[in-house]
Write a protein that holds these residues in place. Structure first.
Motif, PDB file in Angstrom:
ATOM      1  N   VAL A   1       0.640  -1.201   0.294  1.00 31.33           N
ATOM      2  CA  VAL A   1      -0.206   0.222   0.092  1.00 31.33           C
ATOM      3  C   VAL A   1       0.913   1.014  -0.154  1.00 31.33           C
ATOM      4  CG1 VAL A   1      -2.032   1.514   1.221  1.00 31.33           C
ATOM      5  CG2 VAL A   1      -1.991  -0.836   1.708  1.00 31.33           C
ATOM      6  N   ILE A   2       0.577   2.128  -0.521  1.00 34.99           N
ATOM      7  CA  ILE A   2       1.233   3.792  -0.871  1.00 34.99           C
ATOM      8  C   ILE A   2       0.065   4.312  -0.362  1.00 34.99           C
ATOM      9  CG2 ILE A   2       1.575   5.381  -2.641  1.00 34.99           C
ATOM     10  CD1 ILE A   2       3.206   3.518  -4.091  1.00 34.99           C
ATOM     11  N   GLY A   3       0.282   5.007   0.966  1.00 42.65           N
ATOM     12  CA  GLY A   3       0.119   5.970   1.650  1.00 42.65           C
ATOM     13  C   GLY A   3      -0.495   7.391   0.576  1.00 42.65           C
TER      14      GLY A   3
ATOM     15  N   LEU B   1       3.519  -0.129   5.025  1.00 40.84           N
ATOM     16  CA  LEU B   1       3.710   0.640   3.985  1.00 40.84           C
ATOM     17  C   LEU B   1       4.714   0.040   3.189  1.00 40.84           C
ATOM     18  CD1 LEU B   1       2.707   4.116   5.121  1.00 40.84           C
ATOM     19  CD2 LEU B   1       1.223   2.763   4.080  1.00 40.84           C
ATOM     20  N   GLN B   2       4.075   0.217   1.401  1.00 43.61           N
ATOM     21  CA  GLN B   2       4.872   0.306   0.649  1.00 43.61           C
ATOM     22  C   GLN B   2       5.520   1.583   0.785  1.00 43.61           C
ATOM     23  OE1 GLN B   2       4.902   0.681  -3.897  1.00 43.61           O
ATOM     24  NE2 GLN B   2       4.067  -1.170  -3.290  1.00 43.61           N
ATOM     25  N   ARG B   3       5.295   2.856   0.382  1.00 49.09           N
ATOM     26  CA  ARG B   3       6.094   3.725   0.317  1.00 49.09           C
ATOM     27  C   ARG B   3       5.109   4.935   1.065  1.00 49.09           C
ATOM     28  NH1 ARG B   3      10.183   6.790  -3.652  1.00 49.09           N
ATOM     29  NH2 ARG B   3      11.320   7.631  -2.078  1.00 49.09           N
TER      30      ARG B   3
ATOM     31  N   ARG C   1      12.304   3.360  -0.244  1.00 47.90           N
ATOM     32  CA  ARG C   1      10.865   3.062   1.135  1.00 47.90           C
ATOM     33  C   ARG C   1      11.191   4.274   1.893  1.00 47.90           C
ATOM     34  NH1 ARG C   1       9.595  -2.664   3.010  1.00 47.90           N
ATOM     35  NH2 ARG C   1       7.312  -1.544   2.938  1.00 47.90           N
ATOM     36  N   ARG C   2      11.913   5.351   1.284  1.00 48.37           N
ATOM     37  CA  ARG C   2      11.265   6.603   2.097  1.00 48.37           C
ATOM     38  C   ARG C   2      10.199   7.335   2.041  1.00 48.37           C
ATOM     39  NH1 ARG C   2      17.787   7.785   1.255  1.00 48.37           N
ATOM     40  NH2 ARG C   2      18.542   6.535   2.648  1.00 48.37           N
TER      41      ARG C   2
ATOM     42  N   ALA D   1       1.036  15.786  -6.489  1.00 50.35           N
ATOM     43  CA  ALA D   1       1.641  14.212  -5.772  1.00 50.35           C
ATOM     44  C   ALA D   1       0.920  12.792  -5.747  1.00 50.35           C
ATOM     45  CB  ALA D   1       1.134  15.049  -4.200  1.00 50.35           C
ATOM     46  N   ALA D   2      -0.921  13.430  -6.661  1.00 48.88           N
ATOM     47  CA  ALA D   2      -1.146  12.041  -6.771  1.00 48.88           C
ATOM     48  C   ALA D   2      -0.093  11.439  -7.848  1.00 48.88           C
ATOM     49  CB  ALA D   2      -2.657  12.735  -7.028  1.00 48.88           C
ATOM     50  N   ALA D   3       0.049  12.654  -9.189  1.00 46.46           N
ATOM     51  CA  ALA D   3       0.658  11.542  -9.988  1.00 46.46           C
ATOM     52  C   ALA D   3       2.243  10.740  -9.600  1.00 46.46           C
ATOM     53  CB  ALA D   3       0.786  12.791 -11.348  1.00 46.46           C
ATOM     54  N   LEU D   4       2.604  11.514  -8.564  1.00 45.83           N
ATOM     55  CA  LEU D   4       3.929  10.657  -8.440  1.00 45.83           C
ATOM     56  C   LEU D   4       3.980   9.187  -7.638  1.00 45.83           C
ATOM     57  CD1 LEU D   4       6.476  13.753  -7.256  1.00 45.83           C
ATOM     58  CD2 LEU D   4       6.196  12.901  -9.176  1.00 45.83           C
ATOM     59  N   ALA D   5       2.799   9.592  -6.856  1.00 42.78           N
ATOM     60  CA  ALA D   5       2.444   8.334  -5.967  1.00 42.78           C
ATOM     61  C   ALA D   5       2.795   6.616  -7.143  1.00 42.78           C
ATOM     62  CB  ALA D   5       1.184   8.552  -4.945  1.00 42.78           C
TER      63      ALA D   5
END
Length: 343
Positions: free
Chosen positions: A119-121, A144-146, A189-190, A271-275
């Protein structure tokens, strides 16, 4: 392959477009939307999310109410920036979907426990809900994945105080808890941090809305002009285009009144696009912390790039991107998605 996401928001005009982008992205699997107070109170945030989901005919995605106040600080909201309901001039139909009976912290914890490492938060509001979840499940950073965060300002002036960015300024104590908790992770994963240094280069112009409407097949041509009377409403035949245009017009008028031009900084969609596509930005590793006691600087994010604190890096800060390429991507996604709603 799809990417599992938890979306934590304070919706918000730019949060609204971020949600539309994710709904339009076939590689995004939104597990849940958790709501926090920020741009507007948390309950209004929840209503906005439910209304957008219903307008777009989205699957039954859980929308959970989170904290209605910051960890310590008194609540600040910014209706002058996002409108009384948080969505500018838009007036969305009242949703019939129900709010989840679970609290946002429970949603965070149960999803990451159920899908460890998957899961990406994505947090585009204050970090309150995540900080509270960390108190219950301190292993959450490793489950979390990231984490992707829209927040902070490093070598850039603030948009709330001279040195602070809004999401961090609303709840700096939560931000400090989160950055401390995410130390010790492998580089890949940072937390990926989208700060004002980059997001204020993501300038949406009226032309972008016109292109979205054109792709959607909406009529008449969608023209947002700085010469229009304030609060002019869209006449678009497409309901998604109409409400998005009304929301973004408000944001453009706000930026113009602040002397920044007739445009809208689209922090959260970036930010959503980078997720989903972290390759869209180059990053710099740093150790990030938050000033909590400064008389003039409380809520300021500080990045140690060179290891002067002797602490390991805990963030990857998005540093360079191609705004034009990002907007081409966003316009194509949202315009194509909205086409299904043109009469």
């Amino acid at each position: 392959m799809t990417q599992k996401l938890i979306l934590d928001v304070d919706t918000g005009i730019d949060d609204s477009l971020a949600l539309l982008y994710l709904l339009a992205s076939p590689e995004a699997e939104i597990l849940a939307i958790t709501c926090t107070a920020g741009n507007v109170p948390a309950r209004q945030v929840a209503i906005n999310n439910l209304a957008w989901l219903e307008l777009c005919g989205a699957p039954q995605i859980e929308v959970a109410l989170g904290s209605e106040v910051p960890v310590i600080a008194p609540l600040m909201t910014t209706e002058e920036t996002h409108g009384d309901q948080g969505i500018g001039w838009a007036t969305l139909p009242a949703p019939t979907r129900a709010l989840s009976e679970r609290h946002a912290t429970q949603v965070w914890i149960e999803h990451v426990r159920a899908h460890p490492g998957e899961v990406i938060g994505l947090v585009t509001g204050p970090l309150t809900n995540l900080a509270l979840a960390l108190r219950i499940e301190p292993e959450l950073p490793r489950l979390l994945q990231r984490l992707v965060v829209m927040g902070g300002a490093f070598n850039h002036e603030g948009n709330t105080t001279p040195t602070t960015e809004w999401n961090i300024a609303v709840d700096p104590d939560a931000a400090a808890i989160v950055f401390q908790a995410f130390s010790g992770l492998p580089a890949e994963r940072r937390p990926l941090v989208c700060a004002l240094d980059l997001t204020e280069q993501i300038e949406m112009k009226p032309e972008h809305i016109r292109r979205i409407a054109e792709l959607a097949g909406s009529t008449p041509a969608e023209v947002i002009s700085p010469d229009d009377p304030e609060g002019t409403r869209s006449q678009a035949s497409n309901p998604v285009v109409r409400h998005l245009s009304d929301a973004v017009r408000f944001y453009m008028e706000f930026h113009r009144d602040q002397g920044q031009g007739f445009l809208a900084h689209m922090h959260d969609p970036f930010a959503a696009a980078l997720a989903l596509h972290p390759e869209m930005a180059a990053t710099r590793a740093a150790t990030v912390d938050v000033e909590l006691s400064g008389t003039l600087t409380r809520g300021t994010t500080v990045a140690d790039w060179r290891g002067m604190w002797g602490r390991e890096h805990n963030a990857a800060i998005a540093w360079e991107t191609d705004p034009a390429a990002f907007f081409d991507h966003l316009v194509e996604r949202v315009g194509s998605f909205a086409r299904a709603f043109t009469p």
